[in-house]
Design a protein around this motif. Structure first.
Motif, PDB file in Angstrom:
ATOM      1  N   PHE A   1       0.832  -1.202   0.000  1.00 40.45           N
ATOM      2  CA  PHE A   1       0.000   0.000   0.000  1.00 40.45           C
ATOM      3  C   PHE A   1       0.870   1.257   0.000  1.00 40.45           C
ATOM      4  O   PHE A   1       0.618   2.204  -0.748  1.00 40.45           O
ATOM      5  CB  PHE A   1      -0.944  -0.007   1.208  1.00 40.45           C
ATOM      6  N   TYR A   2       1.899   1.261   0.843  1.00 39.37           N
ATOM      7  CA  TYR A   2       2.807   2.413   0.898  1.00 39.37           C
ATOM      8  C   TYR A   2       3.436   2.662  -0.465  1.00 39.37           C
ATOM      9  O   TYR A   2       3.516   3.806  -0.931  1.00 39.37           O
ATOM     10  CB  TYR A   2       3.927   2.199   1.923  1.00 39.37           C
ATOM     11  N   LYS A   3       3.918   1.602  -1.097  1.00 40.45           N
ATOM     12  CA  LYS A   3       4.560   1.757  -2.405  1.00 40.45           C
ATOM     13  C   LYS A   3       3.585   2.293  -3.452  1.00 40.45           C
ATOM     14  O   LYS A   3       3.949   3.159  -4.257  1.00 40.45           O
ATOM     15  CB  LYS A   3       5.149   0.415  -2.862  1.00 40.45           C
ATOM     16  N   ARG A   4       2.353   1.787  -3.435  1.00 41.33           N
ATOM     17  CA  ARG A   4       1.348   2.278  -4.402  1.00 41.33           C
ATOM     18  C   ARG A   4       1.063   3.754  -4.189  1.00 41.33           C
ATOM     19  O   ARG A   4       0.981   4.528  -5.144  1.00 41.33           O
ATOM     20  CB  ARG A   4       0.049   1.469  -4.284  1.00 41.33           C
ATOM     21  N   GLN A   5       0.906   4.146  -2.923  1.00 42.51           N
ATOM     22  CA  GLN A   5       0.600   5.543  -2.628  1.00 42.51           C
ATOM     23  C   GLN A   5       1.753   6.463  -3.022  1.00 42.51           C
ATOM     24  O   GLN A   5       1.526   7.548  -3.566  1.00 42.51           O
ATOM     25  CB  GLN A   5       0.269   5.724  -1.145  1.00 42.51           C
ATOM     26  N   LEU A   6       2.971   6.038  -2.744  1.00 43.63           N
ATOM     27  CA  LEU A   6       4.123   6.859  -3.110  1.00 43.63           C
ATOM     28  C   LEU A   6       4.291   6.929  -4.628  1.00 43.63           C
ATOM     29  O   LEU A   6       4.668   7.974  -5.167  1.00 43.63           O
ATOM     30  CB  LEU A   6       5.397   6.339  -2.441  1.00 43.63           C
ATOM     31  N   SER A   7       3.982   5.844  -5.309  1.00 42.28           N
ATOM     32  CA  SER A   7       4.016   5.874  -6.777  1.00 42.28           C
ATOM     33  C   SER A   7       2.966   6.824  -7.324  1.00 42.28           C
ATOM     34  O   SER A   7       3.233   7.602  -8.247  1.00 42.28           O
ATOM     35  CB  SER A   7       3.783   4.474  -7.352  1.00 42.28           C
ATOM     36  N   THR A   8       1.782   6.781  -6.748  1.00 42.45           N
ATOM     37  CA  THR A   8       0.717   7.690  -7.161  1.00 42.45           C
ATOM     38  C   THR A   8       1.108   9.137  -6.890  1.00 42.45           C
ATOM     39  O   THR A   8       0.877  10.022  -7.729  1.00 42.45           O
ATOM     40  CB  THR A   8      -0.598   7.341  -6.427  1.00 42.45           C
ATOM     41  N   ALA A   9       1.722   9.376  -5.742  1.00 44.93           N
ATOM     42  CA  ALA A   9       2.168  10.734  -5.404  1.00 44.93           C
ATOM     43  C   ALA A   9       3.199  11.229  -6.404  1.00 44.93           C
ATOM     44  O   ALA A   9       3.200  12.414  -6.766  1.00 44.93           O
ATOM     45  CB  ALA A   9       2.741  10.767  -3.991  1.00 44.93           C
ATOM     46  N   ALA A  10       4.058  10.339  -6.872  1.00 49.05           N
ATOM     47  CA  ALA A  10       5.084  10.725  -7.838  1.00 49.05           C
ATOM     48  C   ALA A  10       4.474  10.982  -9.214  1.00 49.05           C
ATOM     49  O   ALA A  10       4.773  11.991  -9.853  1.00 49.05           O
ATOM     50  CB  ALA A  10       6.156   9.641  -7.928  1.00 49.05           C
ATOM     51  N   ILE A  11       3.610  10.099  -9.653  1.00 46.45           N
ATOM     52  CA  ILE A  11       3.044  10.213 -11.001  1.00 46.45           C
ATOM     53  C   ILE A  11       2.097  11.403 -11.112  1.00 46.45           C
ATOM     54  O   ILE A  11       2.170  12.187 -12.056  1.00 46.45           O
ATOM     55  CB  ILE A  11       2.326   8.904 -11.392  1.00 46.45           C
ATOM     56  N   ARG A  12       1.223  11.539 -10.129  1.00 48.23           N
ATOM     57  CA  ARG A  12       0.230  12.625 -10.172  1.00 48.23           C
ATOM     58  C   ARG A  12       0.740  13.930  -9.570  1.00 48.23           C
ATOM     59  O   ARG A  12       0.022  14.921  -9.584  1.00 48.23           O
ATOM     60  CB  ARG A  12      -1.035  12.193  -9.439  1.00 48.23           C
ATOM     61  N   GLN A  13       1.947  13.894  -9.016  1.00 50.53           N
ATOM     62  CA  GLN A  13       2.549  15.045  -8.356  1.00 50.53           C
ATOM     63  C   GLN A  13       1.622  15.612  -7.282  1.00 50.53           C
ATOM     64  O   GLN A  13       1.357  16.799  -7.212  1.00 50.53           O
ATOM     65  CB  GLN A  13       2.935  16.117  -9.377  1.00 50.53           C
ATOM     66  N   GLN A  14       1.142  14.697  -6.428  1.00 52.05           N
ATOM     67  CA  GLN A  14       0.254  15.050  -5.318  1.00 52.05           C
ATOM     68  C   GLN A  14       1.005  14.818  -4.007  1.00 52.05           C
ATOM     69  O   GLN A  14       0.991  13.729  -3.447  1.00 52.05           O
ATOM     70  CB  GLN A  14      -1.022  14.216  -5.361  1.00 52.05           C
ATOM     71  N   VAL A  15       1.625  15.870  -3.529  1.00 52.04           N
ATOM     72  CA  VAL A  15       2.450  15.764  -2.323  1.00 52.04           C
ATOM     73  C   VAL A  15       1.620  15.432  -1.090  1.00 52.04           C
ATOM     74  O   VAL A  15       2.122  14.839  -0.134  1.00 52.04           O
ATOM     75  CB  VAL A  15       3.279  17.059  -2.133  1.00 52.04           C
ATOM     76  N   GLU A  16       0.337  15.750  -1.117  1.00 49.52           N
ATOM     77  CA  GLU A  16      -0.521  15.486   0.046  1.00 49.52           C
ATOM     78  C   GLU A  16      -0.700  13.987   0.313  1.00 49.52           C
ATOM     79  O   GLU A  16      -1.105  13.600   1.411  1.00 49.52           O
ATOM     80  CB  GLU A  16      -1.876  16.173  -0.103  1.00 49.52           C
ATOM     81  N   LEU A  17      -0.380  13.136  -0.651  1.00 49.59           N
ATOM     82  CA  LEU A  17      -0.473  11.693  -0.444  1.00 49.59           C
ATOM     83  C   LEU A  17       0.672  11.159   0.415  1.00 49.59           C
ATOM     84  O   LEU A  17       0.594  10.042   0.933  1.00 49.59           O
ATOM     85  CB  LEU A  17      -0.475  10.964  -1.788  1.00 49.59           C
ATOM     86  N   ILE A  18       1.716  11.953   0.584  1.00 50.67           N
ATOM     87  CA  ILE A  18       2.878  11.499   1.349  1.00 50.67           C
ATOM     88  C   ILE A  18       2.610  11.522   2.849  1.00 50.67           C
ATOM     89  O   ILE A  18       3.042  10.627   3.580  1.00 50.67           O
ATOM     90  CB  ILE A  18       4.118  12.370   1.010  1.00 50.67           C
ATOM     91  N   ASP A  19       1.884  12.535   3.323  1.00 50.43           N
ATOM     92  CA  ASP A  19       1.696  12.712   4.771  1.00 50.43           C
ATOM     93  C   ASP A  19       1.057  11.519   5.478  1.00 50.43           C
ATOM     94  O   ASP A  19       1.547  11.111   6.541  1.00 50.43           O
ATOM     95  CB  ASP A  19       0.905  13.989   5.048  1.00 50.43           C
ATOM     96  N   PRO A  20      -0.018  10.916   4.942  1.00 55.08           N
ATOM     97  CA  PRO A  20      -0.573   9.745   5.648  1.00 55.08           C
ATOM     98  C   PRO A  20       0.417   8.574   5.722  1.00 55.08           C
ATOM     99  O   PRO A  20       0.491   7.893   6.747  1.00 55.08           O
ATOM    100  CB  PRO A  20      -1.803   9.359   4.823  1.00 55.08           C
ATOM    101  N   ILE A  21       1.189   8.374   4.657  1.00 49.21           N
ATOM    102  CA  ILE A  21       2.178   7.294   4.657  1.00 49.21           C
ATOM    103  C   ILE A  21       3.274   7.601   5.666  1.00 49.21           C
ATOM    104  O   ILE A  21       3.721   6.730   6.416  1.00 49.21           O
ATOM    105  CB  ILE A  21       2.778   7.109   3.240  1.00 49.21           C
ATOM    106  N   TYR A  22       3.686   8.858   5.711  1.00 47.16           N
ATOM    107  CA  TYR A  22       4.704   9.295   6.673  1.00 47.16           C
ATOM    108  C   TYR A  22       4.231   8.998   8.098  1.00 47.16           C
ATOM    109  O   TYR A  22       4.997   8.469   8.909  1.00 47.16           O
ATOM    110  CB  TYR A  22       4.971  10.788   6.485  1.00 47.16           C
ATOM    111  N   ASP A  23       2.983   9.329   8.394  1.00 50.27           N
ATOM    112  CA  ASP A  23       2.442   9.099   9.739  1.00 50.27           C
ATOM    113  C   ASP A  23       2.376   7.606  10.075  1.00 50.27           C
ATOM    114  O   ASP A  23       2.718   7.195  11.188  1.00 50.27           O
ATOM    115  CB  ASP A  23       1.058   9.728   9.877  1.00 50.27           C
TER     116      ASP A  23
END
Length: 158
Positions: A82-104
């Motif tokens: 799940f973490y990898k998918r979210q970080l990939s999505t954050a990279a592709i869509r350039q949505q930095v807000e997806l990083i914070d939940p994974i970080y937490d």
């Protein structure tokens, strides 16, 4: 990641046991996510994607360290994917807000493994590594680190 952070991680890796290595990988992933957020704020998309790739690399290493015979490993495996998918999505869509939940979530997992590390009395995984002693010298407020070789043989014979 700064060179001082790399040096700190290198030292910690040489001294760590199995649980300690997991904590270090969590720490490294968190640093890379922080780097990605900084790069995004500076509008440097190349550095942003590189930092996220390095964070995913840390998570990939965590995936490889799992022992599938344990039930907990299967739950962690799902989380890591799940973490990898979210970080990939954050990279592709350039949505930095997806990083914070994974970080937490990774921060919480790291805290759990730090508690386990406190009771883990197993030996360091690396043998023949240098021992570092740190202490204040007679210089005003300076910190001096010395490498104690103990033995000139670190596993290499010529």
């Amino acid at each position: 990641m700064t060179s001082a952070q790399k040096q700190n991680f290198t030292y910690r890796i040489t001294q760590a046991n199995k649980t300690g290595l997991v904590v270090i990988l969590y720490d490294m992933a968190l640093v890379y996510m922080e780097d990605a957020k900084k790069a995004f704020a500076e509008e440097n998309m190349t550095s942003y994607k590189n930092a996220l790739d390095k964070a995913k690399g840390c998570i990939e290493e965590l995936l490889h360290s799992l022992h599938p015979q344990y039930e907990l490993a299967l739950h962690l495996q799902q989380l890591y994917y799940f973490y990898k998918r979210q970080l990939s999505t954050a990279a592709i869509r350039q949505q930095v807000e997806l990083i914070d939940p994974i970080y937490d979530m990774i921060s919480q997992l790291k805290e759990s493994f730090e508690k386990i590390m406190e009771i883990d009395t197993s030996e360091s995984l690396m043998e023949n590594s240098q021992v570092v002693y740190a202490g204040l010298t007679y210089g005003k407020g300076s910190l001096n680190e010395n490498l104690a070789t103990g033995s000139s043989n670190r596993g290499f014979l010529v």
